[in-house]
Design a protein around this motif. Sequence first.
Motif, PDB file in Angstrom:
ATOM      1  N   ILE A   1      24.840 -70.554  78.426  1.00  0.00           N
ATOM      2  CA  ILE A   1      23.860 -71.637  78.316  1.00  0.00           C
ATOM      3  C   ILE A   1      22.589 -71.059  77.723  1.00  0.00           C
ATOM      4  O   ILE A   1      22.098 -70.014  78.171  1.00  0.00           O
ATOM      5  N   SER A   2      22.056 -71.736  76.718  1.00  0.00           N
ATOM      6  CA  SER A   2      20.830 -71.274  76.075  1.00  0.00           C
ATOM      7  C   SER A   2      19.614 -71.659  76.910  1.00  0.00           C
ATOM      8  O   SER A   2      19.698 -72.463  77.845  1.00  0.00           O
ATOM      9  N   GLU A   3      18.476 -71.073  76.561  1.00  0.00           N
ATOM     10  CA  GLU A   3      17.240 -71.402  77.256  1.00  0.00           C
ATOM     11  C   GLU A   3      16.894 -72.879  77.111  1.00  0.00           C
ATOM     12  O   GLU A   3      16.182 -73.446  77.936  1.00  0.00           O
ATOM     13  N   GLY A   4      17.414 -73.515  76.067  1.00  0.00           N
ATOM     14  CA  GLY A   4      17.175 -74.937  75.859  1.00  0.00           C
ATOM     15  C   GLY A   4      18.183 -75.837  76.549  1.00  0.00           C
ATOM     16  O   GLY A   4      18.124 -77.060  76.415  1.00  0.00           O
ATOM     17  N   GLY A   5      19.146 -75.242  77.281  1.00  0.00           N
ATOM     18  CA  GLY A   5      20.119 -76.029  78.025  1.00  0.00           C
ATOM     19  C   GLY A   5      21.376 -76.387  77.265  1.00  0.00           C
ATOM     20  O   GLY A   5      22.165 -77.218  77.729  1.00  0.00           O
ATOM     21  N   ASP A   6      21.601 -75.750  76.099  1.00  0.00           N
ATOM     22  CA  ASP A   6      22.818 -76.006  75.324  1.00  0.00           C
ATOM     23  C   ASP A   6      23.960 -75.119  75.813  1.00  0.00           C
ATOM     24  O   ASP A   6      23.753 -73.951  76.161  1.00  0.00           O
ATOM     25  N   ILE A   7      25.174 -75.670  75.805  1.00  0.00           N
ATOM     26  CA  ILE A   7      26.366 -74.942  76.240  1.00  0.00           C
ATOM     27  C   ILE A   7      27.135 -74.432  75.026  1.00  0.00           C
ATOM     28  O   ILE A   7      27.357 -75.171  74.063  1.00  0.00           O
ATOM     29  N   TYR A   8      27.556 -73.171  75.102  1.00  0.00           N
ATOM     30  CA  TYR A   8      28.412 -72.573  74.082  1.00  0.00           C
ATOM     31  C   TYR A   8      29.681 -72.066  74.763  1.00  0.00           C
ATOM     32  O   TYR A   8      29.619 -71.449  75.832  1.00  0.00           O
ATOM     33  N   CYS A   9      30.841 -72.337  74.148  1.00  0.00           N
ATOM     34  CA  CYS A   9      32.121 -71.872  74.690  1.00  0.00           C
ATOM     35  C   CYS A   9      32.939 -71.217  73.587  1.00  0.00           C
ATOM     36  O   CYS A   9      32.846 -71.603  72.418  1.00  0.00           O
ATOM     37  N   TRP A  10      33.772 -70.244  73.978  1.00  0.00           N
ATOM     38  CA  TRP A  10      34.650 -69.599  73.006  1.00  0.00           C
ATOM     39  C   TRP A  10      35.835 -68.961  73.733  1.00  0.00           C
ATOM     40  O   TRP A  10      35.803 -68.742  74.936  1.00  0.00           O
ATOM     41  N   GLY A  11      36.908 -68.726  72.964  1.00  0.00           N
ATOM     42  CA  GLY A  11      38.109 -68.126  73.540  1.00  0.00           C
ATOM     43  C   GLY A  11      39.309 -69.044  73.453  1.00  0.00           C
ATOM     44  O   GLY A  11      39.483 -69.801  72.493  1.00  0.00           O
TER      45      GLY A  11
ATOM     46  N   ALA B   1      31.150 -71.983  70.112  1.00  0.00           N
ATOM     47  CA  ALA B   1      31.023 -73.356  69.623  1.00  0.00           C
ATOM     48  C   ALA B   1      30.077 -74.119  70.543  1.00  0.00           C
ATOM     49  O   ALA B   1      30.134 -73.983  71.769  1.00  0.00           O
ATOM     50  N   LEU B   2      29.202 -74.914  69.948  1.00  0.00           N
ATOM     51  CA  LEU B   2      28.264 -75.726  70.716  1.00  0.00           C
ATOM     52  C   LEU B   2      29.007 -76.917  71.317  1.00  0.00           C
ATOM     53  O   LEU B   2      29.686 -77.659  70.608  1.00  0.00           O
ATOM     54  N   ILE B   3      28.891 -77.083  72.636  1.00  0.00           N
ATOM     55  CA  ILE B   3      29.582 -78.154  73.345  1.00  0.00           C
ATOM     56  C   ILE B   3      28.545 -79.160  73.841  1.00  0.00           C
ATOM     57  O   ILE B   3      27.616 -78.797  74.569  1.00  0.00           O
ATOM     58  N   ASP B   4      28.713 -80.403  73.449  1.00  0.00           N
ATOM     59  CA  ASP B   4      27.743 -81.435  73.817  1.00  0.00           C
ATOM     60  C   ASP B   4      28.122 -82.103  75.131  1.00  0.00           C
ATOM     61  O   ASP B   4      29.278 -82.487  75.337  1.00  0.00           O
ATOM     62  N   LEU B   5      27.143 -82.249  76.006  1.00  0.00           N
ATOM     63  CA  LEU B   5      27.307 -83.084  77.183  1.00  0.00           C
ATOM     64  C   LEU B   5      26.859 -84.499  76.837  1.00  0.00           C
ATOM     65  O   LEU B   5      26.032 -84.689  75.940  1.00  0.00           O
ATOM     66  N   PRO B   6      27.388 -85.502  77.524  1.00  0.00           N
ATOM     67  CA  PRO B   6      26.949 -86.876  77.261  1.00  0.00           C
ATOM     68  C   PRO B   6      25.443 -87.034  77.452  1.00  0.00           C
ATOM     69  O   PRO B   6      24.827 -86.336  78.269  1.00  0.00           O
ATOM     70  N   LYS B   7      24.852 -87.921  76.690  1.00  0.00           N
ATOM     71  CA  LYS B   7      23.429 -88.264  76.798  1.00  0.00           C
ATOM     72  C   LYS B   7      22.513 -87.074  76.512  1.00  0.00           C
ATOM     73  O   LYS B   7      21.362 -87.056  76.953  1.00  0.00           O
ATOM     74  N   GLU B   8      23.037 -86.072  75.772  1.00  0.00           N
ATOM     75  CA  GLU B   8      22.244 -84.895  75.416  1.00  0.00           C
ATOM     76  C   GLU B   8      21.624 -84.240  76.648  1.00  0.00           C
ATOM     77  O   GLU B   8      20.485 -83.773  76.639  1.00  0.00           O
ATOM     78  N   THR B   9      22.385 -84.207  77.729  1.00  0.00           N
ATOM     79  CA  THR B   9      21.921 -83.637  78.988  1.00  0.00           C
ATOM     80  C   THR B   9      21.795 -82.123  78.879  1.00  0.00           C
ATOM     81  O   THR B   9      22.632 -81.463  78.276  1.00  0.00           O
ATOM     82  N   GLU B  10      20.753 -81.556  79.489  1.00  0.00           N
ATOM     83  CA  GLU B  10      20.571 -80.108  79.495  1.00  0.00           C
ATOM     84  C   GLU B  10      21.322 -79.491  80.670  1.00  0.00           C
ATOM     85  O   GLU B  10      21.283 -79.996  81.789  1.00  0.00           O
ATOM     86  N   ALA B  11      22.004 -78.378  80.407  1.00  0.00           N
ATOM     87  CA  ALA B  11      22.738 -77.661  81.449  1.00  0.00           C
ATOM     88  C   ALA B  11      21.898 -76.516  81.993  1.00  0.00           C
ATOM     89  O   ALA B  11      21.071 -75.936  81.276  1.00  0.00           O
ATOM     90  N   CYS B  12      22.108 -76.187  83.267  1.00  0.00           N
ATOM     91  CA  CYS B  12      21.370 -75.070  83.867  1.00  0.00           C
ATOM     92  C   CYS B  12      22.287 -74.045  84.528  1.00  0.00           C
ATOM     93  O   CYS B  12      21.877 -72.908  84.733  1.00  0.00           O
ATOM     94  N   LYS B  13      23.524 -74.407  84.888  1.00  0.00           N
ATOM     95  CA  LYS B  13      24.481 -73.484  85.494  1.00  0.00           C
ATOM     96  C   LYS B  13      25.853 -73.731  84.884  1.00  0.00           C
ATOM     97  O   LYS B  13      26.192 -74.876  84.548  1.00  0.00           O
ATOM     98  N   ILE B  14      26.649 -72.660  84.776  1.00  0.00           N
ATOM     99  CA  ILE B  14      28.002 -72.815  84.249  1.00  0.00           C
ATOM    100  C   ILE B  14      28.919 -71.798  84.908  1.00  0.00           C
ATOM    101  O   ILE B  14      28.484 -70.702  85.292  1.00  0.00           O
ATOM    102  N   SER B  15      30.185 -72.174  85.078  1.00  0.00           N
ATOM    103  CA  SER B  15      31.162 -71.277  85.684  1.00  0.00           C
ATOM    104  C   SER B  15      32.535 -71.578  85.104  1.00  0.00           C
ATOM    105  O   SER B  15      32.818 -72.718  84.714  1.00  0.00           O
ATOM    106  N   CYS B  16      33.382 -70.553  85.045  1.00  0.00           N
ATOM    107  CA  CYS B  16      34.712 -70.694  84.458  1.00  0.00           C
ATOM    108  C   CYS B  16      35.782 -70.259  85.451  1.00  0.00           C
ATOM    109  O   CYS B  16      35.661 -69.201  86.083  1.00  0.00           O
ATOM    110  N   GLY B  17      36.826 -71.073  85.580  1.00  0.00           N
ATOM    111  CA  GLY B  17      38.007 -70.672  86.316  1.00  0.00           C
ATOM    112  C   GLY B  17      39.018 -70.074  85.363  1.00  0.00           C
ATOM    113  O   GLY B  17      38.693 -69.708  84.230  1.00  0.00           O
ATOM    114  N   SER B  18      40.255 -69.989  85.804  1.00  0.00           N
ATOM    115  CA  SER B  18      41.283 -69.423  84.948  1.00  0.00           C
ATOM    116  C   SER B  18      41.392 -70.186  83.640  1.00  0.00           C
ATOM    117  O   SER B  18      41.374 -69.603  82.556  1.00  0.00           O
ATOM    118  N   ARG B  19      41.483 -71.532  83.737  1.00  0.00           N
ATOM    119  CA  ARG B  19      41.587 -72.359  82.536  1.00  0.00           C
ATOM    120  C   ARG B  19      40.784 -73.646  82.677  1.00  0.00           C
ATOM    121  O   ARG B  19      41.175 -74.690  82.162  1.00  0.00           O
TER     122      ARG B  19
END
Length: 354
Positions: A219-229, A273-291
């Motif tokens: 998650i960027s300082e601006g609240g954008d989510i990036y995912c890869w893999g 890759a930049l992943i958009d949340l609905p309503k251009e919502t800012e993210a503050c925490k993220i976590s990943c499970g197996s899949r």
Amino acid sequence: MSWFGFGYSGFEQLEHGVKLSADLPEPVRLPGNGPAEAKHIIKPVPSWSYSAILIADGSLLLNGFISGSPPKDLMLNDLGCVEVFPTEKYLLVQLKDQLQCWDTKTLSTEGSQAEPMWKMDLPPGHNLSFPLVANGYIIPKPPFLMEFPSKVCAHKLALGNEHAVLLTSNWTVLTWGAGRHGQLGHDELEDVLEPRIVDALNGVGMKEIAAGGWHSASISEGGDIYCWGWNESGQLGLPCRTLTLERGNSGKSHTANEMGDTFEFISIQAFPALIDLPKETEACKISCGSRHTAAVTCSGELYSWGWGKYGQLGHGDTHSQDQPLLVKYFSDNNLFVNDVICRNWNTYVFCLGS
């Protein structure tokens, strides 16, 4: 303030003796099931067949199948535990001034009388975020301590099944380890032995990182989510052929949204890759499970996506999703989501009242 859990419960780590999975969030409670007990939980951390619940007094509760033993609640009292990392073979804990590791097989037979198989003293004033230690980090298997090959100003570290994602003190992301699923984000599928900057994110300040089985997120300082893999189950929030076929759509090489925009299916995304949340919502925490992946927004909402076979997305079903979807349970119950922990096939969520 409460923790909620959902996902795989085949070893009774969520709902003793009732069902294989919990597809809606359920409160996490200590033995006794009273509301007062739940307030003392600092956090639960799942392995595959059991969960480790860190309690405010420094004790640790293990529940589920520990090293294949019948389901049990094993309480390790008065440890002074401040962090925990459970795996199927080992239980790693951080105390105020020491790291310790137990063999789970020994724990299952000797219980609270078991002695740690490995210890490492921490220097006075140690304040690094677990699993970081001075000049290195801890992994959940021998030799346990790994040193950085060069000086790295580490701030946070997330460990996947075969790779690592590190956030430096100047908010740069580095990765290393196995790369065959694109989880390192270097626009290639090669393994990398030493920490290497993710060039696509260089210059974009990051504040959070996460590592799943074979995917990564930040998650960027601006609240954008990036995912890869790896995106085999939609865990990147990108169009997934498998899920499209499951929904009964044709096997074309692309799909379209309600607006008619066309997207190519993605199986491996080798760079962020930049992943958009609905309503251009800012993210503050993220976590990943197996899949699967889950993100908390600054407004206290939870979104989840990816593999959902055991209800680990929390949507009240076992469907998988290849785009972020709001977990309505929390907003419907006026709960403000503050944190999320995903591992393997489970999700735990920390909430405040409205």
